[in-house]
Design an enzyme around this catalytic site. Structure first.
Site, short mmCIF file in Angstrom:
data_model
loop_
_atom_site.label_atom_id
_atom_site.label_comp_id
_atom_site.label_asym_id
_atom_site.label_seq_id
_atom_site.Cartn_x
_atom_site.Cartn_y
_atom_site.Cartn_z
N GLY A 151 5.65 16.91 0.55
CA GLY A 151 6.86 16.98 0.28
C GLY A 151 7.61 17.81 1.43
O GLY A 151 7.14 18.13 2.16
N ILE B 131 4.63 9.58 3.13
CA ILE B 131 4.17 10.18 4.35
C ILE B 131 2.27 9.97 4.39
O ILE B 131 1.92 9.78 5.28
CB ILE B 131 4.65 11.38 4.55
CG1 ILE B 131 6.24 11.32 4.94
CG2 ILE B 131 4.15 12.28 5.66
CD1 ILE B 131 6.83 12.79 4.95
N ALA C 106 10.81 1.10 2.19
CA ALA C 106 9.51 0.61 2.42
C ALA C 106 8.57 1.92 2.65
O ALA C 106 9.06 2.82 3.17
CB ALA C 106 9.59 -0.10 3.89
N HIS D 6 8.48 -23.24 5.61
CA HIS D 6 7.20 -23.31 5.81
C HIS D 6 6.57 -23.40 7.17
O HIS D 6 7.14 -24.28 7.98
CB HIS D 6 6.60 -24.41 4.95
CG HIS D 6 5.14 -24.76 4.65
ND1 HIS D 6 4.30 -23.99 3.87
CD2 HIS D 6 4.30 -25.78 5.60
CE1 HIS D 6 3.38 -24.54 4.08
NE2 HIS D 6 3.15 -25.47 5.13
N ARG E 182 4.79 7.54 -6.61
CA ARG E 182 5.76 7.62 -7.69
C ARG E 182 7.23 6.95 -7.31
O ARG E 182 7.88 7.21 -6.57
CB ARG E 182 5.63 8.97 -8.43
CG ARG E 182 6.56 9.16 -9.49
CD ARG E 182 6.33 10.52 -10.20
NE ARG E 182 7.17 11.26 -9.26
CZ ARG E 182 6.71 12.39 -8.52
NH1 ARG E 182 5.44 12.62 -8.49
NH2 ARG E 182 7.39 13.35 -7.93
#
Length: 329
Positions: A144, A60, A223, A318, A86
């Site tokens: 958090g 965040i 992600a 490609h 982390r």
């Protein structure tokens, strides 16, 4: 166990109750903390702040750092440790830090906040136990989230919580009360929206569909929508070395064509972690434009247990950034 009282005083009864109240942002306990905002309020700002301090080192914090920097704000990230993101692959998160610093985002690591003062003109001053204070217009806490159970009255139905305040559940999302279930961030499992949705589906199939099933938490892709974004699935290099012992690492460190044409030096980094014994790809981590879009498809291959040779046998598309995944040497 079978009843819910609403704020209006009305009582509703049911054979089963599902708790899916999610999680709530944590605000540190310190003088002046009421002058800060969280990810709940950030979308309701009247204007973009000239200077913003973001407290935290997780997804965040890094996502909003990128957003406000793109809007033209002067951004400072304050983190109580020396580590960002982390749990993510170290090389990828280090690359994000390098790019963010190059863009002009400031970082204060190992910073212990002491208090926040509000000035007469409405600006804020953030004080630390070590180092100089930082002035800003907006302070965003991204420190958090905790399970949102306050005031639910779970104790009256015998629903047990763990030491983190999350609802304890079994593999089928059932709590210590036979008629009450819980899914999503209110439990202490994986705090991701698609995971919560799957837990909800599994609950419905198990309880109402005659098809008892659980959620597989292995190899979940995730992600961070930073600037640039990063994404990963499976084990990091460190995790793989600890678990498997012998691993092979393949990397591609390149400048995407769109950055070349734009005259930007920003580089993308892809990293593949392979079990040296079986040749199976056990981790895939990347940072660069559209990394989450690319990883979603690649995560299918990792989840399916495909090998490095399977990637090598696939013809490259490609020119694309994703072709690097099948060209790793």
């Amino acid at each position: 166990p079978h009843g819910v009282r609403l704020a209006s005083g009305r009582e509703v009864s049911a054979k089963y109750i599902l708790v899916a109240t999610g999680a709530w942002p944590v605000v540190p306990d310190m003088p002046g903390a009421e002058h800060g905002i969280t990810s709940n309020e950030v979308f309701h700002l009247d204007k973009c702040p000239e200077r913003i301090v973001i407290v935290g080192g997780g997804y965040i914090a890094n996502e909003f750092a990128g957003i406000f920097h793109q809007f033209g704000s002067h951004v400072t990230i304050v983190n109580r440790t020396g580590t960002l993101l982390r749990g993510y692959e170290e090389a990828v998160r280090d690359r994000l830090l390098q790019i963010s610093i190059t863009k002009g985002i400031n970082f204060r690591f190992n910073a212990q906040m002491e208090k926040i003062e509000k000035n007469d003109d409405g600006t804020l001053c953030v004080h630390f136990k070590n180092g100089d204070p930082v002035a800003c217009d907006t302070l965003l806490f991204a420190t958090g989230r905790r399970p949102h159970v306050d005031g639910l009255g779970l104790e009256s139905a015998g629903v047990e919580l763990n030491d983190k305040g999350a609802i304890k559940v079994d593999d089928y999302s059932r709590t210590s009360c036979e008629s009450i279930y819980a899914v999503g961030d209110v439990t202490d499992r994986v705090q991701l929206t698609p995971v919560a949705i799957r837990e909800g589906h599994a609950f419905a199939d198990s309880v109402f569909g005659g098809n008892p099933r659980t959620v597989d938490y292995n190899c979940i892709p995730s992600a961070v929508f930073s600037h640039p974004p990063l994404a990963g699935v499976g084990m990091t290099e460190a995790q793989a070395r600890n678990k498997l012992g012998t691993v092979k690492i393949y990397t591609s460190d390149f400048r995407p064509m769109k950055n070349v044409l734009a005259g930007r030096d920003e580089r993308a980094l892809y990293k593949m972690v392979v079990d040296a014994t079986t040749d199976r790809v056990v981790g895939l981590h990347m940072i660069g434009p559209d990394a989450p879009e690319i990883l979603q498809a690649a995560a299918v291959a990792v989840k399916a247990g495909l090998t490095k040779q399977d990637f090598d046998d696939t013809v490259a598309l490609h020119p694309s950034m994703a072709e690097e995944l099948v060209l790793l040497k």
